[in-house]
Write a protein that holds these residues in place. Structure first.
Motif, PDB file in Angstrom:
ATOM      1  N   LYS A  70      -2.385   0.485   8.642  1.00  0.00           N
ATOM      2  CA  LYS A  70      -2.298  -0.330   7.326  1.00  0.00           C
ATOM      3  C   LYS A  70      -2.944  -1.156   7.218  1.00  0.00           C
TER       4      LYS A  70
ATOM      5  N   TYR B 152      -7.541  -3.416  -2.326  1.00  0.00           N
ATOM      6  CA  TYR B 152      -6.411  -3.955  -2.631  1.00  0.00           C
ATOM      7  C   TYR B 152      -5.586  -3.575  -2.970  1.00  0.00           C
ATOM      8  N   THR B 153      -4.971  -2.882  -2.758  1.00  0.00           N
ATOM      9  CA  THR B 153      -4.091  -2.139  -3.700  1.00  0.00           C
ATOM     10  C   THR B 153      -2.059  -2.253  -3.375  1.00  0.00           C
ATOM     11  N   GLU B 154      -1.559  -3.310  -4.104  1.00  0.00           N
ATOM     12  CA  GLU B 154      -0.352  -3.068  -3.512  1.00  0.00           C
ATOM     13  C   GLU B 154       0.900  -2.314  -3.448  1.00  0.00           C
ATOM     14  N   PHE B 155       0.292  -1.670  -4.650  1.00  0.00           N
ATOM     15  CA  PHE B 155       1.119  -0.402  -4.889  1.00  0.00           C
ATOM     16  C   PHE B 155       0.991   0.916  -4.847  1.00  0.00           C
ATOM     17  N   LYS B 156      -0.055   1.203  -4.617  1.00  0.00           N
ATOM     18  CA  LYS B 156      -0.473   2.157  -4.304  1.00  0.00           C
ATOM     19  C   LYS B 156      -1.156   2.660  -3.387  1.00  0.00           C
ATOM     20  N   SER B 157      -0.951   4.249  -3.131  1.00  0.00           N
ATOM     21  CA  SER B 157      -1.138   4.368  -2.032  1.00  0.00           C
ATOM     22  C   SER B 157      -2.238   4.922  -1.370  1.00  0.00           C
ATOM     23  N   VAL B 158      -2.666   4.759   0.139  1.00  0.00           N
ATOM     24  CA  VAL B 158      -4.039   4.770   0.277  1.00  0.00           C
ATOM     25  C   VAL B 158      -4.250   6.056  -0.443  1.00  0.00           C
TER      26      VAL B 158
ATOM     27  N   TRP C 113       8.897   3.281  -3.331  1.00  0.00           N
ATOM     28  CA  TRP C 113       9.279   3.252  -1.633  1.00  0.00           C
ATOM     29  C   TRP C 113       9.706   1.925  -1.514  1.00  0.00           C
TER      30      TRP C 113
ATOM     31  N   GLY D 195       1.007  -1.110   0.189  1.00  0.00           N
ATOM     32  CA  GLY D 195      -0.063   0.345   0.475  1.00  0.00           C
ATOM     33  C   GLY D 195       0.378   1.147   0.316  1.00  0.00           C
ATOM     34  N   VAL D 196       2.331   1.447  -0.668  1.00  0.00           N
ATOM     35  CA  VAL D 196       3.062   2.376  -0.788  1.00  0.00           C
ATOM     36  C   VAL D 196       3.213   2.235  -1.987  1.00  0.00           C
TER      37      VAL D 196
ATOM     38  N   GLU E 278       1.721  10.324   0.966  1.00  0.00           N
ATOM     39  CA  GLU E 278       1.331   8.380   0.551  1.00  0.00           C
ATOM     40  C   GLU E 278       0.737   8.662   1.813  1.00  0.00           C
ATOM     41  N   ASN E 279       0.929   8.976   3.296  1.00  0.00           N
ATOM     42  CA  ASN E 279       1.178   8.702   4.479  1.00  0.00           C
ATOM     43  C   ASN E 279      -0.250   7.961   4.634  1.00  0.00           C
TER      44      ASN E 279
END
Lengths: 438, 318
Positions: B120, B306-312, A384, A379-380, B115-116
């Motif tokens: 999580k 669910y997004t593995e790479f996408k941020s919040v 990163w 989720g990052v 992106e914080n």
């Protein structure tokens, strides 16, 4: 070698730089200015200008810091340990070693400030410091080490300053300065007793402090739970590595100065041979600690350690890892065991490889561990997950390295690189007109 | 599960009221002991009131003792915490379907930008053969916090009520706490946070993290002391549509979820075999997890969020 006293002083007194020296300084200053510009950007925009993010939370600033601390340890090795073991041949190298140590420890202190998110609050370390944090231990031991190193550089210079003050008789300004720095050294019996006692005391004191600075630096990592850092081997492993890095740094400086100032009469093939042998021994000791550091976790291969080690042995960091181990340790040992390999030029080249390997070795110690946390990275943004330093980060890092070289250059310009007084004593050369130096 | 708390269907407000009372009782009984051992001769002629101790026995407590230790709001100090309380959270993994409402509510109420995220939701699978599950992970508010141990300037600290906070006015940004935390819950403000007027113009206090966030310092979940102070539950707890989170006071042995149900903490942990993350590290977290067995929700349902790479998801207007 029937050098006269005048010739000796003439050989060893600091000299004005020629065009080569000035170009060298200009290059260093340009690198520092570029780095300074980047640092201003960092102050303005924050550490976002670096490649670091929440997972790769430390980067080349920290590995560079570890490198500087490592190099600074050499001051204690060449000056203190060899001095205390009554080795005679190291006299021409002691000052070079101390100069390198002082430059490295100053830059270690500055580098750690560069890494801080809020350098404006640096004084909090003193007003709110808490003793259970290894960072506070580092602040204490690094400042102690800096003071002892400066003293250990300064005390043996006292008689030399006196000599130089006489030598530069024509230039009133220079003469006055060297005279002041010599603290009224006359070389009488009492002064000489204080002089040798204090140097001896400092040589003894600096050894535990030197061990402390690098052990504490190792503990910065070891106090965490992370695989790759969670090791009981880290203190001695770092110290062994530090001696390797520092010794080869001294060899490089020694070789360059010898060529530039034509000091072949003082820094001989014999010195290169001895330093080469020492470097072999140190590399072997460091390899032994590496074996401990990597073999046992590999044997057990717990889930976390295995992920970490795979990235080093065969994964993302494999090329760096094996280059640093083989090119920076194994090959140098193989080359240096042969007498031909310990001749000045090959030794110089090998030392360059060792120093480069040592720098990247610290990168290998700091960065890969951070990309394997206990919980998954999810989720990052994809970027990163990896760390790659930005050009600004590199420019700041290069500026710190250039600053260390500039400090060395500055000290070389104004100090006798080879101790005049000690060399004269060893060679039984007496100042012709002297009445009170005996 | 259902059986044991159908009689206990209290509103959130009563939970907090009860909590305060029970807290008071704890102090009172402590004070009583001190009194008894201090000067026992005073005991006879004084007026007493009847109070119940935590183990259920009735005690006669002198009135003066109760008044003497009365909890005053003005005594609250953000570094010390709420006296005589110990906050805990229970995360029921059997109920989590990755709705991510906890995260968006947390982000919104703490004005988290970029992106914080401080909370999580990990897609977890312990081994190939066992079933995957969703694991909401926030600061574990450890009783032996490794982050507090390594902080060189006492910027991150442990309060008496169990909460671990960060003083962003003191943090020097060395990020040692982030390296020390095994749960990866700390985030760093690499750039200026640009949170907008609401957050930036509020007076800063460490017990309301993110208001405002500061460039070059570390942030993380604060267990919402600003909500506890108002008698409410942390944002993630009340935002969860599936009652995954329960929050409460360990001394009262009670936790409550977003729907207002409350549970006896010790019984809940015993019945459901509650555990804590990475117990072997000795960090003693304050967050308990209930294993994802007998699940009430389908794991697959969460995959769409669910997004593995996408941020919040970012809060609106930022």
């Amino acid at each position: 070698m029937n050098t006269t006293y005048d010739q000796l002083v003439n050989d060893l007194a600091p000299k004005k730089f020629g065009w080569r020296g000035n170009t060298w300084i200009a290059v260093l200053v340009i690198i520092i200015i570029i780095g300074f510009y980047s640092y201003i950007q960092q102050l303005e925009h924050g550490l976002v200008i670096t490649g670091m993010r929440d997972y790769a939370l430390w980067g080349i600033y920290i590995s560079n810091f570890v490198f500087f601390v490592a190099v600074s340890l050499v001051g204690s090795l060449i000056t203190a340990i060899l001095r205390l073991s009554y080795v005679q041949w190291n006299t021409p190298l002691t000052r070079i070693a101390e100069i390198v140590a002082v430059a490295a420890i100053i830059m270690a202190g500055l580098t750690i400030i560069i890494d801080m998110g809020r350098p404006d609050r640096m004084l909090n370390l003193f007003t709110h410091g808490r003793l259970q944090s290894p960072i506070i231990w580092d602040v204490i031991v690094i400042s102690t080490y800096l003071v002892i190193s400066l003293l250990l550089l300064y005390y043996p210079l006292l008689p030399d300053f006196r000599i130089l003050s006489k030598y530069f008789q024509k230039d009133a300004q220079v003469r006055k300065w060297y005279g002041r720095l010599s603290l009224n050294w006359t070389g009488n019996h009492k002064q000489r007793r204080i002089y040798s006692n204090s140097i001896r005391a400092l040589s003894i004191m600096i050894i535990p402090v030197a061990f402390a600075i690098h052990t504490v630096t190792a503990w910065l990592f070891e106090t965490t739970y992370r695989p790759g850092w969670d090791s009981t081997n880290f203190g001695p492993y770092f110290i062994a590595g530090a001696f390797v890095a520092g010794t080869s740094a001294v060899i490089i400086v020694m070789f360059v100065l010898c060529k530039v100032y034509h000091l072949e009469n003082y820094i001989t093939d014999n010195h290169c041979d001895k330093m080469g042998k020492i470097l072999v021994l140190l590399c072997l000791v460091y390899l032994y600690f590496n074996l401990n550091e990597y073999m046992m976790p590999t044997y057990k291969s717990t889930e976390e350690e295995a992920t970490h080690l795979r990235s080093l042995f065969t994964g993302q960091y494999a090329r760096l890892f094996w280059t640093a181990i083989i090119g920076g340790l194994v090959l140098p040992v193989i080359i240096l065991v042969f007498p031909q390999g310990r001749k000045p030029l090959p030794l110089f080249i090998v030392s360059l490889a060792v120093v480069l390997g040592a720098w990247w070795k610290r990168y290998i110690i700091v960065i890969p561990t951070l990309s394997h946390p206990f919980l998954p990275i999810q989720g990052v943004p994809e970027s990163w997950r990896h760390y790659s330093p930005t050009w600004m980060e590199w420019s700041i890092t290069f500026a710190t390295l250039a600053s260390a070289l500039l400090i060395i250059t500055f000290l070389v310009r104004f100090l006798p690189i080879i101790p005049i007084h000690e060399t004269a004593q060893e060679r039984n050369i007496v100042e012709p007109s002297s009445t009170n130096s005996l | 599960m259902e059986k044991e708390n159908n009689s206990d269907n209290k509103t959130r407000r009563t939970f907090v009221e009860r909590g305060l009372k029970a807290g008071l009782l704890t102090i009172a009984s402590g004070a009583l002991l001190a009194k008894v051992f201090g000067k026992s001769e005073n005991k006879k002629s004084e007026e007493t009131i009847e109070l119940m101790s935590t183990d259920g026995t009735l005690l006669q407590v002198p009135l003066s003792a109760v008044e003497h230790t009365h909890e005053k709001k003005s005594n609250y100090n953000p570094r010390e915490g709420f006296p005589n309380r110990k906050f805990v959270m229970v995360v029921d993994l059997a109920k989590c379907r990755n709705a991510r409402k906890c995260q968006s509510s947390c982000n919104k109420n703490h004005y988290i930008t970029g992106e914080n995220a401080w909370i999580k939701i990990y897609k977890m699978q312990d081994n190939e053969k066992s079933a995957p599950y969703w694991q909401p992970t926030l600061c574990q508010h450890c009783d032996e916090p490794p982050c507090v141990k390594v902080c060189p300037v006492d910027a991150t600290f442990k309060r008496r009520d169990g909460i671990v906070l960060i003083d962003n006015n003191r943090c020097i940004g060395c990020r040692f706490c982030m390296a020390a935390c095994p749960y990866s819950v700390r985030i760093f403000n690499w750039a200026e946070p640009w949170q907008g007027e609401t957050a930036e113009h509020t007076h800063y206090s460490p017990d309301y993290a993110g208001v405002p966030s500061q460039k070059g310092t570390v942030d993380k979940c604060d267990f919402c002391p600003h909500m506890i102070d108002k008698g409410e539950l942390p944002h993630c707890v009340s935002a969860c549509p599936n009652d995954v989170f329960s929050f409460g006071d360990m001394y009262e042995d009670t936790v409550a979820n977003g729907s207002g149900q409350s549970f006896k903490l010790s019984k809940l942990l015993k019945d459901r075999a509650g555990y804590r993350l990475m117990e072997n590290l000795g960090t003693q977290p304050s967050v308990y997890y209930l294993p994802p067995s007998d699940r009430v929700v389908d794991f697959e349902e969460g995959l769409k969020n669910y997004t593995e790479f996408k941020s919040v998801d970012k809060p609106e207007g930022v």
